[in-house]
Design an enzyme around this catalytic site. Structure first.
Site, PDB file in Angstrom:
ATOM      1  CG  HIS A  89      49.314  41.761  35.403  1.00 37.99           C
ATOM      2  ND1 HIS A  89      50.331  41.908  36.508  1.00 37.99           N
ATOM      3  CD2 HIS A  89      49.075  40.403  35.033  1.00 37.99           C
ATOM      4  CE1 HIS A  89      51.014  40.979  36.537  1.00 37.99           C
ATOM      5  NE2 HIS A  89      50.314  39.886  35.826  1.00 37.99           N
ATOM      6  CD  GLU A 141      45.527  44.173  32.760  1.00 33.81           C
ATOM      7  OE1 GLU A 141      45.869  45.355  33.341  1.00 33.81           O
ATOM      8  OE2 GLU A 141      46.422  43.586  32.275  1.00 33.81           O
ATOM      9  CE  LYS A 158      53.661  42.224  34.607  1.00 33.39           C
ATOM     10  NZ  LYS A 158      52.827  43.573  34.696  1.00 33.39           N
ATOM     11  CG  HIS A 193      55.809  39.013  34.791  1.00 31.41           C
ATOM     12  ND1 HIS A 193      55.835  40.059  36.107  1.00 31.41           N
ATOM     13  CD2 HIS A 193      54.612  38.064  34.956  1.00 31.41           C
ATOM     14  CE1 HIS A 193      54.674  39.806  36.565  1.00 31.41           C
ATOM     15  NE2 HIS A 193      54.103  38.440  36.310  1.00 31.41           N
ATOM     16  CG  PHE A 249      50.684  31.877  39.119  1.00 33.27           C
ATOM     17  CD1 PHE A 249      50.021  32.498  38.139  1.00 33.27           C
ATOM     18  CD2 PHE A 249      51.569  31.268  39.075  1.00 33.27           C
ATOM     19  CE1 PHE A 249      50.557  32.120  36.988  1.00 33.27           C
ATOM     20  CE2 PHE A 249      52.174  30.748  37.833  1.00 33.27           C
ATOM     21  CZ  PHE A 249      51.628  31.411  36.532  1.00 33.27           C
TER      22      PHE A 249
END
Length: 418
Positions: A306, A317, A338, A343, A404
């Protein structure tokens, strides 16, 4: 209930790296950045003045006039990527046994933000005759892309739009996988789209101090795992995957990219915007997905992380991955795409799923760019692919997304074997 095998038979992609799968993949493995100055509005009043915008996007090349008129930009992006995936799969809904065998599960985090901002601005500024466009509500709804995709192609089966912030499109892929696995559908078009390069989004994420402010050099702003990373780069676009029940795909002679073998979701139950500092939810999410797939971490060749280039998220992570590996080095490699696409929020998991599938197909792991000095808090057993792509046989790829609200979603792809 007998479990069905689920395969991927079509792909479509749209991001700052290109307007189709081929150009996205080619630019990703070449390590190109899609970041540049924002041109959609005057960004001088914002601390962040750049993003990863689409280049040369022309919706009319795949959408008709009415589709463009009646759809928010996020829906246009979705329809555009879906058109490529449908063509790629050679899928004709009217040749299925029933249109109820085909469905759509399509995600977005923000939905029609462009429409919402435009309509509110025009309403407030028009003192003489304040009014809303009749298409205001339908255009900004977060489920409208899913609905319009089903209408365009006559898919009358399962249809809905999950929302789990930046984990959304992985959640959508997991749902599609499960419904086919359970025998509830034979084909599901899944993925996500996002058009978040707006004043409210840039201003809002900037207020959270989530965005990089390297305005002097946007190309190197997204730098996952680097000790000097200062936030993510906003990206936009869409990605579509056609998931299909294996026997159905085989019967119609479809080409098969890879198989979906496991997926899981967990919650951090920790903080509105921050990941758990030790990555407990992320670790358990990957563990559950591997267990469903009947695999261990030793079977995994590649993890598309991610890794957004935020100070807290990248570390948590990698701690979770290290815990999954029991602190021991093994054959898996990690990269953060990313760093190139920016993103894509609710569409991030979908574009990264495509990169994971293409890594299996072509035996190439795309790089993490811009990482010059590794954060010393990153566990030493993590093998990150830097700067240049790595040629490697990839049989199993795992893709993580976190959002989130503490949402975690992991999907596992495996080399297809008849």
């Amino acid at each position: 209930m007998n479990s069905k095998r689920v395969v991927i038979t079509g792909l479509g992609a749209l991001s700052a790296l290109g307007n189709d799968v081929s150009s996205n993949w080619s630019n990703a493995i070449q390590g190109k950045s899609g970041a540049g100055p924002i041109t959609y509005f005057n960004a001088e009043k914002f601390k962040t003045q750049f993003a990863s915008q689409l280049i040369g996007f022309d919706p009319s090349s795949r959408l008709d006039r009415n589709e463009i008129k009646r759809a928010d930009l996020y829906t246009q992006y979705g329809l555009y990527a879906v058109a490529e995936a449908m063509e790629d799969a050679g899928l004709e809904i009217d040749r299925l046994d029933s249109p109820f065998d085909a469905g759509v599960i399509w995600g977005t985090s923000q939905g029609g933000m462009n429409t919402f901002e435009k309509e509110m601005r025009e309403f407030v500024e028009n003192d003489s005759n304040p009014r809303f466009n009749p298409f205001f509500i339908p255009k900004f709804l977060g489920n409208m892309a899913s609905g319009l995709i089903s209408m365009k192609y006559g898919m009358m089966g399962i249809n809905f739009a999950p929302v789990s912030a930046c984990a959304t499109s992985n959640s959508a892929i997991m749902d599609a996988f499960n419904y086919i696995k359970w025998g509830k559908a034979k084909v599901i078009l899944t993925g996500g789209s996002e058009a978040p390069i707006t004043e409210a989004s840039i201003g809002g994420f900037g207020a959270l101090k989530a965005l990089s402010t390297r305005n002097e050099n946007p190309l190197i702003a997204s730098r996952p795992f680097d000790v000097e990373r200062d936030g993510f780069v906003m990206g936009e676009g869409a990605a579509a995957l056609i998931l299909e029940e294996y026997d159905h795909a085989k019967k119609r002679g479809a080409k098969i990219y890879a198989e979906v073998v496991g997926a899981a979701m967990t919650a951090d139950a920790y903080h509105m915007t921050a990941t758990h500092p030790e990555g407990l939810g992320a670790f358990q999410c990957m563990k559950f997905a591997l267990e469903e797939a009947g695999l261990t971490v030793q079977d995994v060749d590649y993890i598309n992380a991610h890794a957004t280039s935020t100070p807290l998220g990248d570390v948590s992570e990698t701690k979770a991955i290290s815990k999954l590996c029991n602190g021991e080095k093994n054959k898996l490699h990690i990269s953060a795409t990313k760093s190139m696409t920016g993103h894509l929020l609710g569409a991030a998991g979908a574009i990264e799923a495509i990169f994971s599938v293409m890594a299996i197909k072509d035996g190439v792991i795309p790089p993490t760019i811009n990482t010059e000095n590794l954060d010393p808090n990153i566990p030493s057993d993590i093998e990150i692919v830097y700067k240049e792509a790595l040629s490697k046989k990839v049989k199993v790829a795992l893709s993580n997304t976190f959002g989130f609200g503490g949402h975690n979603a992991t999907v596992i792809f495996q080399e297809f074997k008849d």
